[in-house]
Write a protein that holds these residues in place. Structure first.
Motif, mmCIF file in Angstrom:
data_model
loop_
_atom_site.group_PDB
_atom_site.id
_atom_site.type_symbol
_atom_site.label_atom_id
_atom_site.label_comp_id
_atom_site.label_asym_id
_atom_site.label_seq_id
_atom_site.Cartn_x
_atom_site.Cartn_y
_atom_site.Cartn_z
ATOM 1 N N TYR A 179 15.859 18.229 15.198
ATOM 2 C CA TYR A 179 15.153 16.992 15.529
ATOM 3 C C TYR A 179 16.098 15.977 16.178
ATOM 4 C CZ TYR A 179 10.446 17.906 14.053
ATOM 5 O OH TYR A 179 9.168 18.388 14.014
ATOM 6 N N LYS A 237 16.130 16.031 19.906
ATOM 7 C CA LYS A 237 14.919 15.713 20.672
ATOM 8 C C LYS A 237 15.095 14.386 21.395
ATOM 9 C CE LYS A 237 11.898 18.237 17.546
ATOM 10 N NZ LYS A 237 10.822 19.072 18.023
ATOM 11 N N GLU A 250 1.771 19.782 11.794
ATOM 12 C CA GLU A 250 1.743 21.049 12.524
ATOM 13 C C GLU A 250 0.372 21.686 12.391
ATOM 14 O OE1 GLU A 250 5.608 23.292 12.611
ATOM 15 O OE2 GLU A 250 5.644 22.542 10.567
ATOM 16 N N ASP A 283 11.624 21.917 3.498
ATOM 17 C CA ASP A 283 11.602 22.405 4.877
ATOM 18 C C ASP A 283 11.627 21.267 5.901
ATOM 19 O OD1 ASP A 283 11.372 24.593 6.754
ATOM 20 O OD2 ASP A 283 9.290 23.991 7.090
HETATM 21 C C1 BG6 Z 1 11.681 23.724 11.242
HETATM 22 C C2 BG6 Z 1 10.861 24.156 10.067
HETATM 23 O O1 BG6 Z 1 12.868 23.111 10.819
HETATM 24 O O2 BG6 Z 1 10.944 22.833 12.035
HETATM 25 C C3 BG6 Z 1 9.557 24.763 10.509
HETATM 26 O O3 BG6 Z 1 11.581 25.099 9.290
HETATM 27 C C4 BG6 Z 1 8.840 23.846 11.458
HETATM 28 O O4 BG6 Z 1 8.733 25.074 9.395
HETATM 29 C C5 BG6 Z 1 9.755 23.372 12.574
HETATM 30 O O5 BG6 Z 1 7.742 24.544 12.003
HETATM 31 C C6 BG6 Z 1 9.101 22.318 13.438
HETATM 32 O O6 BG6 Z 1 9.908 22.041 14.548
HETATM 33 P P1 BG6 Z 1 9.315 21.483 15.884
HETATM 34 O O7 BG6 Z 1 10.482 21.252 16.769
HETATM 35 O O8 BG6 Z 1 8.365 22.509 16.402
HETATM 36 O O9 BG6 Z 1 8.601 20.203 15.517
#
Ligand code: BG6
Length: 483
Positions: A179, A182, A216, A235
């Motif tokens: 993250y 990003k 998500e 997570d």
């Molecule tokens: C990961 C998690 O760190 O981040 C996942 O383990 C999750 O469960 C993912 O789906 C989400 O990342 P992004 O970049 O798609 O928002």
């Protein structure tokens, strides 16, 4: 010269992360000229692949529409494979020789990046062998990049950290939180510290509440085995969400440099209010997705126990008890199988102290930072409604829309790998950040683990259980984003 010289050794080189993120990111860096002649990649894993097969996998993973076949071929020639059992000392001897040979062949000068994209239970033994078998060099840098999960609570994280720390100093350990790579997450600092307007308002005198949503649409997919042992709290909250919290609430760093930024982030995380079990009960909600006609519920997914108490959704209210943020509720939520994939931050400002336009209520000033699916920033304001009479209406000031900007947004991993090549750990998690985050999360986990009975369920495709709305309603607030 922006060109980098480095030998990558990727543990877990046949894995999903390597194929989906690492190889394509390295290829982008290659296409942009950051990596050229002087680099090589050794992929290791247990499978007995040949270099040719590995190169084929790499070519496939970097090829999308429009990819130059020639570039992909050239790039893939820098890749070598070694079948490797991380517990077998002999294998490190072979790895050392291969590394040495490639270092000479590509004139790399001893710079090494060890990327551990595999189960953390092997991190310690890998670090130990890298040192004892002299795979770490003394004529270049040696950096360890590690993927989460970094432990499953504070004691295990500490153990893991010690096992690495015996061989690699803190400043050569790069803990990935993607993250932080990003574009819009990096924009938080720009908005906060580059604009006096926001700098002045960024505190408990003007901010009413902060809302962070990482939702998500997908379920647990193929990662059920891991997810079942983690749950949404570990997570997504322990890492990504708390990192966002620290970026939103940290004090202005003395300079925009790694050490000053990290110092302030650590301070913000240290100031998190750690809850008692009663406070956990009051301030945190967990739930699991239920099945619908077309989709399985969490407990019906493969590899998931029928009576699993792993949460696929968390919502909570937390506080950073610093001078500027004490008293500002920070509402967070994240979950699988929610209405849509979105990552957003809403900063809700306080009402004007006196509304001279009444009796109708004024709209709120809300600064919204949308990280995904598209990078956007909005500021909600009150303006006059056009016409004879004097009335107000709420409008959104569109501050930035990446759609209108032609520059392509680099993938998070691409940015982070380049940072690691340059030795810049600003956007990696410092050990102390990890430790304070676990301390906060452990208090919640401990309270939850003591509770009997099944979890609350929520409908797939919703924004979670009503308890997550009640949490805000109780304070007279509501989620700015609702599906
Ligand atoms: C990961 C998690 O760190 O981040 C996942 O383990 C999750 O469960 C993912 O789906 C989400 O990342 P992004 O970049 O798609 O928002």
């Amino acid at each position: 010269d922006t060109r980098q010289q480095a030998l990558f050794i990727i543990f877990g080189g046949t894995g999903d992360l390597a194929k989906r993120k690492l190889y394509p990111s390295l290829f982008e860096l290659y296409e942009k000229g950051f990596l050229k002649e002087n680099f090589a990649v050794i992929g290791t894993a247990r499978r007995p692949w040949t270099d040719e097969y590995f190169q084929e996998v790499v070519r496939k993973s970097v090829t999308v529409e429009g990819t130059s076949k020639e570039d992909a071929d050239e790039f893939a020639q820098h890749f070598y494979y070694q079948s490797h059992n991380v517990n077998d000392t002999e294998h490190y001897v072979t790895l050392q020789k291969l590394a040495q040979r490639l270092d000479e062949k590509y004139s790399i000068g001893g710079n090494r990046l060890f990327y551990l994209a595999m189960s953390p239970r092997f991190f310690g033994t890998i670090a130990e062998h890298l040192k004892s078998q002299k795979i770490v060099t003394d004529n270049g840098y040696n950096r360890l990049i590690i993927e989460k999960p970094f432990g499953h609570d504070l004691p295990s994280a500490r153990e893991l950290n010690d096992s690495i720390g015996r061989y690699f100093a803190e400043d050569s350990v790069f803990r990935i939180d993607h993250y932080l790579g990003k574009e819009m997450i990096q924009n938080i600092a720009a908005v906060r510290f580059g604009n006096n307007l926001f700098r002045a308002l960024w505190n408990n005198r003007y901010i009413d509440n902060i809302q962070i949503t990482l939702s998500e649409a997908l379920g647990v997919e193929e990662r059920a085995g891991y997810y079942e042992t983690a749950g949404a709290l570990r997570d997504m909250v322990q890492n990504h969400i708390l990192q966002i919290v620290s970026l939103l609430t940290m004090n202005m760093p003395a300079s925009f440099t790694e050490s000053d930024i990290r110092r302030e982030k650590i301070y913000a995380l240290k100031a998190l209010q750690v809850y008692t079990p009663e406070q956990v009960e009051e301030n945190f909600v967990r739930a699991q997705y239920a099945g619908t006609s077309g989709l399985k519920g969490y407990r019906q997914e493969e590899q998931i126990a029928d009576d699993s108490k792993t949460e696929t959704f968390v919502a909570g209210k937390l506080f950073v008890e610093s001078e500027n943020f004490s008293g500002v509720p920070i509402y967070i939520r994240t979950g699988k199988r929610l209405a849509k994939k979105t990552t957003r931050i809403d900063i809700v400002f306080k009402d004007v102290p006196k509304n001279i336009f009444g009796p109708e209520k004024l709209g709120k000033n809300i600064l919204t930072i949308i990280v995904e699916p598209e990078g956007e920033i909005y500021l909600q304001m009150n303006v006059k409604k056009i016409g004879q009479n004097f009335g107000l209406q709420v409008q959104k000031l569109d501050l930035l829309q990446s759609e209108n900007d032609d520059s392509p947004v680099p993938e998070a991993y691409e940015k982070l790998i380049l940072d690691a090549l340059r030795g810049d750990a600003t956007n990696f998690t410092h050990w102390e950040e990890v430790a304070y985050s676990w301390k906060f999360v452990d208090a919640i986990r401990t309270a939850w683990d003591k509770k009997e009975g099944p979890l609350v369920e929520y409908t797939s495709g919703s924004m979670g259980p009503h308890e997550a709305d009640d949490l805000l309603a109780h304070d007279g607030h509501k989620w700015v984003f609702s599906a």
